[in-house]
Design an enzyme around this catalytic site. Structure first.
Site, PDB file in Angstrom:
ATOM      1  N   LYS A 241       0.818  -1.218   0.000  1.00 36.44           N
ATOM      2  CA  LYS A 241       0.000   0.000   0.000  1.00 36.44           C
ATOM      3  C   LYS A 241       0.850   1.266   0.000  1.00 36.44           C
ATOM      4  CE  LYS A 241      -4.262  -1.659   2.035  1.00 36.44           C
ATOM      5  NZ  LYS A 241      -4.122  -2.593   3.162  1.00 36.44           N
ATOM      6  N   ARG A 242       2.035   1.154   0.542  1.00 43.39           N
ATOM      7  CA  ARG A 242       2.918   2.326   0.578  1.00 43.39           C
ATOM      8  C   ARG A 242       3.192   2.870  -0.823  1.00 43.39           C
ATOM      9  NH1 ARG A 242       7.909   1.249   1.586  1.00 43.39           N
ATOM     10  NH2 ARG A 242       7.635  -1.003   1.502  1.00 43.39           N
TER      11      ARG A 242
END
Ligand code: GLU
Length: 478
Positions: A241-242
């Site tokens: 997700k980063r």
């Protein structure tokens, strides 16, 4: 000879369908379609604490959106506990598995002990040869793993990968609470579903030698394996997700076309000469594991957006109009349920599709065609809706009002006459008109814009612009 390829996509429903999962599904699907085989969807939901029905629905939604249709399933592992237990019972009967009475606390203490001596923890096999049950304890079942020799995974992507059997643990295949474990359920299902090729992420490679021993114990011919290289973010760490959106449906919301995402996903690992853009038919025809690289693939959002643009450009305006409609409703540009002339929307789309990168972009640009009132961008208004523009716009309004048709050629004729009369360049007229029609200074060709808007709407907008200039002038005087 009939082709008997049978492959499966086996997601655990502990999250949405993400980029990595979708690529695994796609490679399975492509291989099945390429070989005329069968693609099975299997939901591995035995982890009851983390699996939810909502995630199962989300995975199915993602697959449908991508057009990855399956031939069998979705099967759920939680419906099959009896099957797993019967396979375990068979292994126990044949002496290939045994009851283990060690408690979790004892196992943990031994694990810590091994770690404190710098050793890799491994079950010491003490229950292997027990003759009698241990009173007061419910046993787990362990698989008797061979300890001599090697297990060689002959992978279609990585070639031969060798594991020492001495490193392999006697796996727990059934917990003391009666639930089967991951490595067992995968193999039982593959055996039961007659899977011929196991195509999955290479995070499973370490499980493969253990699973191979289980297939052998069940007397099942080994499937072929293809472990797909990892997908990394730009910083070369595992995609997460980063790095931005990882859920497939987030790309739908951002206005990507499923075909563009498919094309992008397939190129994460697979190549075919220099070709970048493929139709689905081409992918099915050309796909093979020979062209899948071993190296990890880096997810590149710019490349994806470029592909999306290619697909938008190549789409028919009619098709795009249908796809963009929900975005217009979501943006409140079109009230839900309101009938819209789709032929007209397609003509508006046609003027914009060369520039739009996403359907969200396209919906945003379409706004000025559809709404009744456009708001003027303050800078554009200051620069072009001023006294210099007033005479031009007033003249244009009068001339357009007399037109019977509103075609490109007719509009051009009117524009030429006005610029000649005022001795200005075409742009001196086109820019104020553009601001009047769209609110801003960027749009497709002005004749195209006018043609799509039609005479009535164009005249109303010219009127409004003229009024705005006059009001501005009065404001200055007073
Ligand atoms: N359920 C496993 C996962 O989601 C896949 C197992 C397999 O493909 O063998 O990672």
């Amino acid at each position: 000879m009939t082709d008997t390829v049978r492959v499966r996509f086996a997601p655990s429903p502990t999250g949405f369908l993400h980029i990595g999962g979708a690529r695994t599904a796609l490679f399975n699907w492509l291989y099945a379609r390429h070989r005329g085989g069968t693609f099975i969807l299997r939901i591995e939901d035995t982890d009851r604490t983390r699996s939810t029905d909502e995630y199962i629905g989300a995975i199915i939604e993602g697959m449908k959106w991508l057009g990855l249709d399956w031939d069998e399933g979705p099967l759920r592992q939680t419906d099959r506990f009896d099957v797993y237990r019967s396979y375990v019972a068979r292994l126990v009967e044949e002496g290939r598995a045994y009851y283990c009475y060690c408690s979790p606390e004892e196992l943990e203490a031994r694990r810590q002990e091994a770690l404190s001596h710098g050793k890799t923890p491994k079950y010491d096999g003490r229950c292997r040869h027990l003759k009698e049950p241990v009173a007061g304890r419910t046993p787990a079942v362990r698989f008797l793993m061979p300890q001599e020799g090697h297990t060689v995974v002959d992978d279609m992507i990585r070639g031969k990968v060798e594991f020492e059997n001495a490193q392999l643990d006697d796996l727990i295949i059934l917990r003391s609470d009666g639930t089967p474990t991951y490595n067992l359920t995968v193999v039982v299902d593959d055996v039961d579903m007659k899977i011929t090729h196991v195509i999955r992420g290479d995070d499973h490679l370490n499980n493969t030698p253990k699973q191979m021993q289980l297939y052998k114990a069940f007397g099942y011919p080994l499937p072929r394996f293809a472990h797909l290289p990892m997908i990394l973010g730009a910083d070369k760490t595992r995609l997460s997700k980063r790095h931005g959106a990882t859920s497939v449906m987030a790309y739908q919301e951002m206005g990507y076309l499923p075909e563009a995402l498919i094309n992008y996903l397939v190129r994460l690992g697979w190549s075919y000469g220099d070709q970048e853009v493929f139709t689905r038919e081409e992918l099915v025809k050309y796909f093979s594991f020979e062209n899948v690289g071993k190296a990890a693939a880096v997810f590149n959002p710019e490349k994806l957006i470029w592909l999306n643009q290619q697909y938008i450009m190549a789409s028919t305006p009619e098709g795009l109009a249908k796809l963009v409609l929900p975005f217009l409703v979501k943006d409140g540009v079109i009230p839900e349920g309101e009938a819209l002339d789709m032929g007209w929307l397609a003509s508006a789309v046609r003027t914009l599709q060369e520039r739009a990168k996403t359907l969200v972009d396209l919906a945003r640009s379409l706004r000025y065609y559809i709404v009744e009132d456009v708001a003027f961008d303050p800078k554009a208004k200051e620069k072009f809706l001023n006294e210099k523009g007033l005479l031009l716009l007033a003249d244009l309004k009068a001339a357009l009002g007399t037109l019977t048709g509103f075609s490109h050629a007719e509009l051009e004729g009117v524009f030429r006459a006005i610029v000649e009369k005022h001795g200005v360049k075409l742009g001196a007229l086109a820019q104020p008109v553009r601001v009047a029609m769209t609110g801003g200074t960027e749009s497709p060709g002005i004749f195209e814009v006018l043609e799509v808007l039609g005479k009535e709407k164009a005249l109303r907008r010219l009127e409004k612009a003229v009024l705005a200039i006059q009001e501005g002038a009065q404001g200055k005087e007073s």
